[in-house]
Enzyme design. Structure first.
Site, PDB file in Angstrom:
ATOM      1  N   CYS A 119     -10.686  49.963   1.552  1.00 23.99           N
ATOM      2  CA  CYS A 119     -10.940  49.519   0.271  1.00 23.99           C
ATOM      3  C   CYS A 119     -12.310  49.555  -0.055  1.00 23.99           C
ATOM      4  CB  CYS A 119     -10.627  48.192  -0.008  1.00 23.99           C
ATOM      5  SG  CYS A 119     -11.126  46.931   0.734  1.00 23.99           S
ATOM      6  N   HIS A 172     -10.709  42.011  -0.488  1.00 23.37           N
ATOM      7  CA  HIS A 172     -10.320  43.304  -1.023  1.00 23.37           C
ATOM      8  C   HIS A 172     -11.324  43.649  -2.335  1.00 23.37           C
ATOM      9  CE1 HIS A 172      -7.478  46.666  -1.346  1.00 23.37           C
ATOM     10  NE2 HIS A 172      -7.294  46.405  -2.980  1.00 23.37           N
ATOM     11  N   HIS A 188      -8.096  52.047  -6.016  1.00 20.82           N
ATOM     12  CA  HIS A 188      -8.383  51.290  -5.069  1.00 20.82           C
ATOM     13  C   HIS A 188      -7.526  51.785  -3.547  1.00 20.82           C
ATOM     14  CE1 HIS A 188      -4.658  48.340  -4.747  1.00 20.82           C
ATOM     15  NE2 HIS A 188      -4.417  49.311  -5.355  1.00 20.82           N
TER      16      HIS A 188
END
Length: 367
Positions: free
Chosen positions: A272, A320, A332
């Site tokens: 990510c 994240h 993402h």
């Protein structure tokens, strides 16, 4: 569904929970878990409740893997900086040694000159002169000689001290580098354990159950996004991207379809924060490598002021990150087994928003 399949799923969840507790930091042991009940061993299809339990367990495992991935990436980034610092110090040590050798040669030449003069110091030669002018000229040379000798000795002392400090600094960087290697190894082990446990849990499911599980994941994300949008937040978000922001978004969206891989920064795969950091690097702006450092170091902005290119940080531990692309969506790299994709910005719990480029928005016709 095969014989005892539901029981296998229940048992798998139980085993994975135990494994997670055992490897959690600061945990000495895990209490034994009772075996599945007879009802759980019945030859019956997995219910939505069963699969929902699996989904939540998988979420927990992959989030734990994401936290460990941040630890790994942070150690990797520090190791790169420490290695560069060691190289810089090594070059300074080489230059310092060369300078010290040159100073020693000059000091040796001065000593040899005095020896050739009969071993008498300059002051003695001066006092033996009969010519007044020679005496005056000699006095100036003696003064300059003393000044030069003092300066030479001072430079030698400072250079020697610098070399000693460089050596200490290099040793400290080596120690940090070694500690970083151990941190990386521990983080890698955590990542592999979590992912292995998640894959083992998913392997207990048949194809139809995996499809249902995927639908449950989509439904949970859709419900979270719907709740987020129902607040009217999208009516308040209207920020325009900067020129750099547009470039970062273009890079990130061009990676859609490429697989997630922990620790990866492209160009074939990403995690990510690897995706977001490389997207901004492509736009000419370096940002921290990990989602946690992006949250700590970049400028925070109100959710209502969000604009394309901003980074949305998720979960309480900042484990994240996605890039806002406009229209209530992010791009993402979700997790192992998934690919870079578009998702609702509110499909996960939002911790906050950070901005890599504090500049003014770009004009519509700007590059």
């Amino acid at each position: 569904m095969g014989t005892g399949k539901r029981g296998l799923i229940t048992a798998a969840v139980t085993v994975v929970c135990a494994v997670t507790v055992l490897v959690a930091p600061g945990t000495a042991f895990a209490a034994p878990t009772p075996p599945p009940s007879p009802a759980a061993r019945a030859d019956a299809p997995a219910t939505d409740e069963d699969l929902e339990a699996v989904r939540k367990r998988l979420d927990a495992l992959y989030r734990a893997a994401a936290v460990a991935t941040d630890e790994y990436n942070d150690a990797e980034e520090k190791a790169e900086k420490q290695s560069a610092e060691i190289v810089r110090l090594a070059r300074k040590i080489v230059r310092g040694r060369e300078e010290l050798d040159g100073l020693r040669k000059r000091a040796g030449a001065a000593a040899a000159a005095q020896y050739r003069g009969g071993g008498l110091p300059p002051e003695a030669h001066l006092m033996l002169s009969d010519d007044p002018q020679d005496f005056l000229d000699g006095a100036e040379r003696v003064r300059e000689g003393h000044h030069a000798t003092k300066g030479l000795l001072g430079r030698m002392t400072r250079t020697q001290q610098d070399l000693e400090q460089y050596a200490k600094d290099a040793d400290a960087q080596w120690r940090k580098l070694e500690a970083g290697r151990k941190t990386k190894a521990k983080a890698q082990k955590k990542i592999e354990q979590r992912i292995e446990a998640a894959e083992k849990l998913e392997s207990q499911l048949e194809k139809e159950e995996r499809e249902r599980l995927a639908r449950l994941e989509e439904r949970a994300a859709r419900q979270a996004q719907t709740t987020w949008l129902s607040s009217g937040i999208l009516d308040e978000i209207g920020g325009e991207a900067t020129a750099q922001g547009r470039k970062a978004v273009a890079y990130a969206t061009a990676q859609i379809g490429k697989p997630y891989q922990w620790g990866a920064e492209g160009p074939e795969a990403y995690d990510c924060s690897g995706l977001t950091s490389q997207a901004w690097a492509s736009a000419g702006r370096g940002i921290p490598r990990t989602s946690q450092q992006q949250w700590k170091q970049l400028r925070r902005v109100d959710l209502r002021d969000m604009r394309p290119g901003d980074l949305v940080i998720y979960f309480d531990d900042a484990s994240h990150v996605g890039m806002y692309v406009g229209g209530g969506a992010i791009v993402h790299a979700p997790r192992p087994g998934r690919a870079v994709t578009l998702a609702g910005a509110g499909s996960m719990p939002i911790l906050g928003v950070v901005r890599p480029d504090p500049g003014a928005p770009a004009r519509a016709d700007a590059d």
